[in-house]
Every structure is written in C-alpha cells, then in structure tokens.
Design an enzyme around this catalytic site. Structure first.
Site, short mmCIF file in Angstrom:
data_model
loop_
_atom_site.label_atom_id
_atom_site.label_comp_id
_atom_site.label_asym_id
_atom_site.label_seq_id
_atom_site.Cartn_x
_atom_site.Cartn_y
_atom_site.Cartn_z
N HIS A 59 76.62 -72.65 26.77
CA HIS A 59 76.33 -71.19 26.83
C HIS A 59 77.37 -70.47 27.82
CE1 HIS A 59 73.31 -67.62 27.30
NE2 HIS A 59 73.95 -67.70 28.43
N GLU A 60 77.34 -71.07 28.92
CA GLU A 60 77.97 -70.59 30.17
C GLU A 60 79.55 -70.60 29.87
OE1 GLU A 60 76.17 -69.20 32.24
OE2 GLU A 60 74.48 -70.06 31.94
N HIS A 63 80.68 -67.55 28.06
CA HIS A 63 80.65 -66.31 28.99
C HIS A 63 82.23 -66.54 29.58
CE1 HIS A 63 76.66 -65.01 28.74
NE2 HIS A 63 76.05 -65.92 29.57
N ASP A 166 71.15 -62.00 30.36
CA ASP A 166 72.37 -61.66 29.60
C ASP A 166 72.29 -60.33 29.04
OD1 ASP A 166 74.04 -63.81 30.26
OD2 ASP A 166 73.32 -64.94 28.76
ZN ZN Z 1 74.14 -66.31 29.85
#
Ligand code: ZN
Length: 365
Positions: A59-60, A63, A166
């Site tokens: 997930h990170e 980004h 987010d």
């Molecule tokens: Zn996030």
C-alpha cells in the site's frame, strides 16, 4: 516519530519498524501465553501478521512509486502498530497528482483483495470464515479469507474523507482545485477532528478501549496537517526583508584567523558572509567551518585559507520559502539579502528555524 529500526531498503526507500511494534509483539506473546496457543497456531498468527504488514507495505509503495513518477522522493516508510506511513518529501502543487498519489495506496489493497477473492474461489473455499463464540480464530482454512477482509478493511478505512487517512488527502486534492490548498486542508482537517470526536464518543459508548486511544491520535494528526500547510503558505508569502539580520559582521578574505575569532567571538551570529577588500561579496564562512577554526586555530593563517566560495545573494522581496529551498539545494548556511544591488542584510539557517519555530509555537498555526 521516535526511534525506529531500518530493516531493508527497497527501490532506494528505507523501510523502518517503529519501536512501538516491539510492544505489539510483546502483547502478542502475552496473548499467546494466556490462551496457551499451540506452536502451530502461533506460527499461523505470526504468518498472518507478517502477511498483513506485507500488504500494508505494498500500500505504502502504491503512494511512494506514484510520487516517484511526479518527481517526489520518499524519505522512508515506517511500519507501526497502527499501520504504515510513507513519508514523502513534498506534495505536488498540481491537485490531480496529489489525488493519484493518495488513491494509489488504497487501490493496492483493492487489487490484493480481488486477487485473494479469485484464489479463494478457485480453491473452492467458503467466503465467510466461521466465527465461533464471537472469537476470530485464524487457521489454515480461513487464513486467505481473513487476509482478504483485512485488505478490504484497509481499503475502506483509508477512503474515509478526513485527515490523516488517505481519504483526507483525496478530499483535499479535489477541494484544492476549487479553493486553494490552505482552505481545502482546513476542511479536510476539520472533518478529521470531528471524526476523531465521533470515534471517541462511539468508543466510550461501546466500551472499545482501543478506539478511545486512537481518537486523540487522529485529532492531533488532523490538526498537524493544517498547521503544516499554513506554515508552508506563510513561508511562501512572507518576504525575506522581514527576517533579514540588518546588522551583521563582515568577514574579509584577508582577515587573519585571530581577527576572525576576535570579530566573531560572543556574537549571536554563527555563519558569516566573506568580502574582498573592495567590499564585494566573495564567499561565506558557515558555522561548520567556524567550529573547525576554533578546534584547530593554528592550521590556518587567513580567512581565505578556509572560507567557502559557495555564496548566493537573494532579493529582499523574495519569499522565505524561496530562501529555504535555495539554501537546501545549494548546501548554504547563509545568504546575502540585497535591495537595489546593495547587500542590506543576511539570512542564515537560524533565522529561518526561528521563524518556523515561532510561528508553530504561537498557536495561530
Ligand atoms: Zn495510505
């Protein structure tokens, strides 16, 4: 962020574990002991936690790698008991880029849960894991299902349109198109604070101890975001003339080291501009070099033996933010400030730090 421990570097991004994750593991060991879990179940639960953190890490990276496409570097990724945090060095000024960076994290969890759903259906496993006596027990028959639901949970939680989730960034980027970043952040932060209060109210009402702890954290994080944006805005709109040091010590290339020490002794200035005999600016003496002189005064005869030729002069009507960025990019500890081609003062790192400190502390931010 407190201390953290680097475990790996992937795509040039350091991955760190926050120390509180250690407490989390201790809690797990205590729980395993209390429930007298078998070695098998302990391994299974550990495997589950590691898999979940792998998903959070992906997930990170959602980004970070999107940020990379827009030229935004990631300082590091920190994993803690409350999840992950990719610390990006900046936020792109173009709202749609921020939108993409923010949304590509949750999208990763959506992709993972879809892939897991496919695997679960291919393997002919039931989609709803059994919950016996209201207790979730992870075993080999429901491992994938729980991992899928956790990913769906991470996906949905991060879409809550409030800081620090987010969804707050997604909302801010969309609002930014209409009202500018500062105002947009104000609304996303306010929603975050309201949500935190609702969270705590709900937690007290239901008696969920963990949620009571998370509430104040969300409240603080939501406010923090607005403070940072306000500070960034203030740095962009405040002119250098307002923080320049008008009276400053001039150091000359031909000054002997004794003269230099005498001149700069007991001064609140720490870095200096260096001039030639005709008063033309020629270089600088950063604090680091001054410390070196004080340590080894006999190694140098004149200021010119050690001073740096790295120097820049900025116009007094430029912004503090411009000076901050220029000094960072060029490794400068001090810059000259000019008005109509004349040096009217200096700005050093301390002046900028002081400005940041005072405006953060004052409470208006
Ligand atoms: Zn996030």
């Amino acid at each position: 962020m407190g201390s953290s421990w680097r475990i790996a570097t992937i795509f040039g991004i350091p991955i760190r574990l926050h120390w509180t994750l250690g407490l989390f593991i201790l809690f797990f060991i205590w729980l395993a002991y209390r429930e007298s879990l078998s070695a098998n179940s302990i391994l299974l639960v550990l495997g589950f936690i590691i898999s979940l953190y792998a998903c959070i890490l992906l997930h990170e990276f959602g980004h970070s790698l999107t940020g990379k496409r827009f030229g935004v570097k990631t300082r590091d990724i920190i994993l803690s008991p409350i999840g992950g945090l990719a610390r990006l060095e900046s936020i792109p000024d173009i709202p749609i880029q921020e939108f993409q960076i923010a949304i590509n994290g949750p999208i990763v969890n959506l992709i993972i849960s879809s892939l897991l759903a496919i695997v679960i259906s291919i393997c002919g496993l039931p989609f709803l894991p059994e919950i016996i006596d209201g207790v979730v027990r992870i075993d080999s028959s429901n491992f994938l299902q729980w991992l899928m639901y956790m990913n769906i949970g991470v996906f949905l939680f991060n879409l809550i349109p409030a800081f620090p989730m987010d969804g707050g960034r997604i909302l801010r980027s969309l609002l930014s198109i209409k009202m500018g970043r500062t105002k947009a952040t104000f609304w996303a932060s306010l929603l975050g604070k309201i949500l935190a209060i609702v969270f705590v109210g709900f937690a007290i009402f239901k008696g969920y101890f963990m949620l009571i702890l998370i509430g104040p954290f969300i409240y603080l994080m939501a406010g923090q975001e607005y403070k940072q944006v306000q500070l960034a805005e203030l740095m962009k709109t405040t002119k250098l003339s307002s923080i320049a040091r008008g009276i400053f010590t001039k150091v000359y290339l031909e000054d002997s080291i004794e003269t230099f020490i005498e001149k700069t002794n007991n001064k609140e200035e720490s870095s200096f501009l260096v001039f030639d005999g005709d008063d033309n600016i020629k270089g600088s003496m950063p604090e680091l070099f001054k410390d070196e002189i004080l340590k080894n005064p006999s190694s140098y005869n004149y200021v010119k033996d050690i001073s740096s030729m790295n120097v820049m002069v900025l116009a007094s009507n430029e912004s503090i933010d411009h000076a901050f960025q220029t000094m960072k990019e060029n490794g400068l500890a001090i810059v000259g400030i000019s008005e109509e081609e004349k040096i009217i003062g200096v700005v050093d790192r301390e002046r900028i730090s002081k400005f940041i400190f005072e405006n953060t502390k004052r409470g208006i931010l």
